[in-house]
Design an enzyme around this catalytic site. Structure first.
Site, mmCIF file in Angstrom:
data_model
loop_
_atom_site.group_PDB
_atom_site.id
_atom_site.type_symbol
_atom_site.label_atom_id
_atom_site.label_comp_id
_atom_site.label_asym_id
_atom_site.label_seq_id
_atom_site.Cartn_x
_atom_site.Cartn_y
_atom_site.Cartn_z
ATOM 1 N N LYS A 31 -64.336 -30.245 2.210
ATOM 2 C CA LYS A 31 -63.853 -31.519 1.680
ATOM 3 C C LYS A 31 -64.974 -32.213 0.915
ATOM 4 C CE LYS A 31 -61.499 -35.734 3.355
ATOM 5 N NZ LYS A 31 -60.961 -36.389 4.581
ATOM 6 N N SER A 106 -56.327 -37.713 4.559
ATOM 7 C CA SER A 106 -57.019 -37.660 3.277
ATOM 8 C C SER A 106 -57.549 -36.273 2.924
ATOM 9 C CB SER A 106 -58.186 -38.657 3.270
ATOM 10 O OG SER A 106 -59.148 -38.327 4.268
ATOM 11 N N SER A 130 -56.671 -37.659 9.287
ATOM 12 C CA SER A 130 -56.888 -37.022 7.997
ATOM 13 C C SER A 130 -57.099 -35.522 8.035
ATOM 14 C CB SER A 130 -58.073 -37.683 7.281
ATOM 15 O OG SER A 130 -57.737 -38.989 6.876
#
Length: 398
Positions: A31, A106, A130
């Protein structure tokens, strides 16, 4: 690597691989709020387009030292704010099961990249859900670990009180291997084991889409365990507690950016980051105390069962709706926020397909502090009995 359809990759990485190791041959994506040296780590924000870290984050160092091949940094909601992954400077990420639907967030790029086969293993971050929401929306496995068990050095923060870093993969076995590396544990991997008693938090099951509930009920039946209804006082207050903590911290972390260049934020991010400016120090302190009290009650509820089980999302995976992100975000995170306040681990596990849309449906398994192996053993057992984790998205050519 063809990622054009999902837009899950921000930057491709090509670096030498450490030979050998427990993760040899595993393609890794990270990420893009987790530092990866040698190029930009952008947090999917225009503010950080040219930000180049001098070293990999500790979690990246551990995985690559174990032989994982780092191939990409992955899309996310800007600054890890939001659960749809539509507010990204790199453009919206799409769900490989249906390109018109969100991948969750996210860590949407992490979930989508694993599901689409762009990577075998991904790192995500989880504050309010997330990791777990993208795992559920994309039909993969994701682990929110015990607070503090995996380092967050080199990870851009959202809220230090509840931030975690964890792995996503198609199956529990790879998540378990990654968890051992990320925690520097030399313990043997857990063996598959069915839980004897599963607690169902009844307060969280009253506002769930009927199709989701039917799939979850079928998963509970597969486990065949004794089911124990659980009520935890204050559990329905969790979302507001998390919002108070998170939005207060976001307003503080981004105060200079809000004051000097607010228009550089994606509009959806700007709205959410700005929500914390009116939260007082006393209100945040009260939320900290409320979190501590709820942690105690969750721990007490776990005393009589092996684990707790809920759906991960209360609804079917939604279509992208840029005009209603706040309402959609609050609804999607309705069942993940309580376990963000718990200090122990939660495992998101794919358990079926929605009867109307055919989209993935997942459950969350929650255990006491440092009891990751209870969850991993249960997940391994479930995946021996079922094949949901082996399905491949039709929207992405293999």
């Amino acid at each position: 690597m063809d990622d054009a359809r999902t837009n899950s990759v921000i930057r491709r990485v090509d670096r030498p691989v450490v030979p050998g190791g427990t993760l040899s041959g595993i393609r890794l994506g990270v990420k893009d709020n987790i530092d990866v040296a040698g190029g930009s780590t952008t947090c999917a924000s225009a503010f950080f387009a040219d930000r180049v870290p001098g070293a990999d984050a500790e979690v990246v160092q551990r995985l690559t030292a174990a032989g994982a091949q780092l191939v990409a940094t992955l899309n996310l909601s800007e600054f890890a704010v939001g659960v749809t992954n539509q507010n990204s400077a790199a453009g919206p990420c799409r769900n490989p099961w249906d390109l018109d639907r969100v991948p969750g967030g996210s860590s949407g790029g992490s979930g989508a990249a694993v599901a689409a086969g762009v990577v075998d293993l991904a790192l995500g971050t989880d504050t309010g859900g997330s990791i777990r929401l993208p795992a559920s929306a994309c039909g993969v496995v994701g682990l929110r670990p015990t607070i503090g068990s995996i380092p967050t050095d080199g990870v851009f923060p959202v809220c230090d009180d509840v931030d975690t870093v964890g792995p996503l993969a198609r199956d529990v076995a790879l998540v378990a291997r990654a968890q051992r590396v990320l925690t520097c544990s030399t313990a043997a991997l857990p063996a598959p084991a069915v839980p004897r008693r599963i607690g169902l938090p009844v307060q969280l099951l009253t506002d769930v889409d009927p199709g989701v509930r039917a799939v979850v009920d079928a998963a509970v039946a597969v486990f065949g365990a004794e089911v124990v209804p659980i009520e935890v006082e204050g559990l329905l207050d969790a979302q507001d507690i998390v919002y108070t903590l998170v939005y207060a911290d976001l307003a503080r972390i981004h105060a200079d950016r809000l004051a000097t260049e607010p228009d550089r934020f994606h509009p959806d991010t700007l709205v959410r980051v700005g929500l914390g400016r009116g939260i007082t120090a006393d209100e945040r302190a009260a939320a900290v105390l409320a979190r501590q009290a709820l942690q105690d009650r969750i721990s007490a509820a776990l005393d009589g069962v092996d684990l707790l089980l809920t759906p991960t999302m209360p609804v079917d995976v939604p279509r992208a709706d840029p005009d209603d992100v706040l309402r959609v975000s609050r609804r999607l995170g309705q069942l993940t926020y309580p376990w963000s306040l718990h200090a122990g681990p939660t495992l998101a596990l794919p358990v079926g397909r929605h009867p109307q849309s055919g989209m993935p449906v997942g459950v969350q398994l929650t255990a006491p502090v440092d009891a990751e192996d209870v969850l991993l053993a249960a997940g391994l057992w479930f995946q021996e009995q079922t094949a949901w984790h082996t399905a491949r998205p039709p929207a992405v050519s293999r």
